[in-house]
Design a protein around this motif. Structure first.
Motif, PDB file in Angstrom:
ATOM      1  N   GLN A  64       2.144  -1.713   2.401  1.00 11.95           N
ATOM      2  CA  GLN A  64       0.887  -1.000   2.149  1.00 11.95           C
ATOM      3  C   GLN A  64       0.593  -0.948   0.647  1.00 11.95           C
ATOM      4  OE1 GLN A  64       0.750   3.007   3.628  1.00 11.95           O
ATOM      5  NE2 GLN A  64      -1.428   3.214   3.237  1.00 11.95           N
ATOM      6  N   GLU A  65       1.598  -0.626  -0.148  1.00 15.08           N
ATOM      7  CA  GLU A  65       1.415  -0.594  -1.606  1.00 15.08           C
ATOM      8  C   GLU A  65       1.077  -1.986  -2.130  1.00 15.08           C
ATOM      9  OE1 GLU A  65       4.443   2.934  -3.028  1.00 15.08           O
ATOM     10  OE2 GLU A  65       5.317   1.077  -2.263  1.00 15.08           O
ATOM     11  N   ILE A  66       1.760  -2.988  -1.612  1.00 13.00           N
ATOM     12  CA  ILE A  66       1.480  -4.365  -2.022  1.00 13.00           C
ATOM     13  C   ILE A  66       0.049  -4.734  -1.646  1.00 13.00           C
ATOM     14  CG2 ILE A  66       2.095  -6.789  -1.618  1.00 13.00           C
ATOM     15  CD1 ILE A  66       5.033  -5.740  -1.237  1.00 13.00           C
ATOM     16  N   GLY A  67      -0.385  -4.330  -0.456  1.00 12.71           N
ATOM     17  CA  GLY A  67      -1.752  -4.606  -0.023  1.00 12.71           C
ATOM     18  C   GLY A  67      -2.791  -3.995  -0.939  1.00 12.71           C
ATOM     19  N   VAL A  68      -2.548  -2.770  -1.391  1.00 10.46           N
ATOM     20  CA  VAL A  68      -3.472  -2.117  -2.326  1.00 10.46           C
ATOM     21  C   VAL A  68      -3.541  -2.921  -3.625  1.00 10.46           C
ATOM     22  CG1 VAL A  68      -3.810  -0.065  -3.771  1.00 10.46           C
ATOM     23  CG2 VAL A  68      -3.233   0.189  -1.348  1.00 10.46           C
ATOM     24  N   LEU A  69      -2.378  -3.335  -4.115  1.00 10.80           N
ATOM     25  CA  LEU A  69      -2.348  -4.113  -5.359  1.00 10.80           C
ATOM     26  C   LEU A  69      -3.066  -5.450  -5.197  1.00 10.80           C
ATOM     27  CD1 LEU A  69       1.290  -3.383  -6.545  1.00 10.80           C
ATOM     28  CD2 LEU A  69      -0.836  -2.424  -7.450  1.00 10.80           C
ATOM     29  N   ILE A  70      -2.880  -6.098  -4.064  1.00  6.43           N
ATOM     30  CA  ILE A  70      -3.560  -7.372  -3.817  1.00  6.43           C
ATOM     31  C   ILE A  70      -5.064  -7.160  -3.785  1.00  6.43           C
ATOM     32  CG2 ILE A  70      -3.989  -9.160  -2.069  1.00  6.43           C
ATOM     33  CD1 ILE A  70      -0.982  -8.952  -1.373  1.00  6.43           C
ATOM     34  N   GLY A  71      -5.503  -6.124  -3.097  1.00  5.29           N
ATOM     35  CA  GLY A  71      -6.932  -5.824  -3.018  1.00  5.29           C
ATOM     36  C   GLY A  71      -7.546  -5.552  -4.373  1.00  5.29           C
ATOM     37  N   GLU A  72      -6.842  -4.791  -5.179  1.00  5.01           N
ATOM     38  CA  GLU A  72      -7.359  -4.498  -6.511  1.00  5.01           C
ATOM     39  C   GLU A  72      -7.325  -5.724  -7.412  1.00  5.01           C
ATOM     40  OE1 GLU A  72      -6.068  -0.885  -8.259  1.00  5.01           O
ATOM     41  OE2 GLU A  72      -6.441   0.253  -6.441  1.00  5.01           O
ATOM     42  N   ARG A  73      -6.317  -6.525  -7.227  1.00  7.75           N
ATOM     43  CA  ARG A  73      -6.244  -7.770  -8.009  1.00  7.75           C
ATOM     44  C   ARG A  73      -7.426  -8.671  -7.669  1.00  7.75           C
ATOM     45  NH1 ARG A  73      -3.043 -10.200 -12.116  1.00  7.75           N
ATOM     46  NH2 ARG A  73      -3.348 -12.411 -11.872  1.00  7.75           N
TER      47      ARG A  73
END
Length: 133
Positions: A64-73
């Motif tokens: 989930q944290e990785i997904g947030v970072l990917i989305g923001e990236r």
């Protein structure tokens, strides 16, 4: 490339790729090769993304944290968020390292006590500031 080749090149199982897809971490193109059922078409960019996901997991980040970072990236605002997330994760890991070091110290004392014949009082249990028992 399709999922079987992609998984092989990424060094993971197809089930892992499917899990990443369900979590929204990967978004390959879809094509109609082979009939009416859409096929997923992965790219070299997707391979780099799997590598980044695995690096994040190795650092202890949740999907989930990785997904947030990917989305923001993807939105172009990821660097500040990534810095904040990685700094927080580093702090968690440092705290965990202190806990583990206290446990290792206790085990070393306990082993020494046992090797010496378990004479006298046993060593006190390890305590780490901020750790609840």
């Amino acid at each position: 490339m399709w999922i079987a080749e992609f998984a092989r090149r990424a060094g993971v199982k197809q089930t892992t790729i499917r899990h990443y897809l369900r979590e929204g971490l990967l978004s390959p193109r879809t094509g109609l090769a082979g009939g009416s059922r859409p096929y997923l078409e992965f790219t070299e960019s997707d391979l780099r993304l799997v590598s980044a996901i695995q690096a994040g997991q190795a650092l202890g980040l949740s999907l989930q944290e990785i997904g947030v970072l990917i989305g923001e990236r993807r939105s172009g605002s990821g660097q500040a968020r990534m810095l904040k997330a990685l700094t927080a994760q580093r702090d968690k890991l440092r705290s965990r390292a202190l806990e583990l070091q206290a446990m290792l110290s206790f085990l070393d004392r306990k082993i020494e006590w046992l090797e010496a014949g378990a004479k006298g009082p046993p060593p006190p249990h390890a305590t780490t500031p901020g750790v609840k028992r």
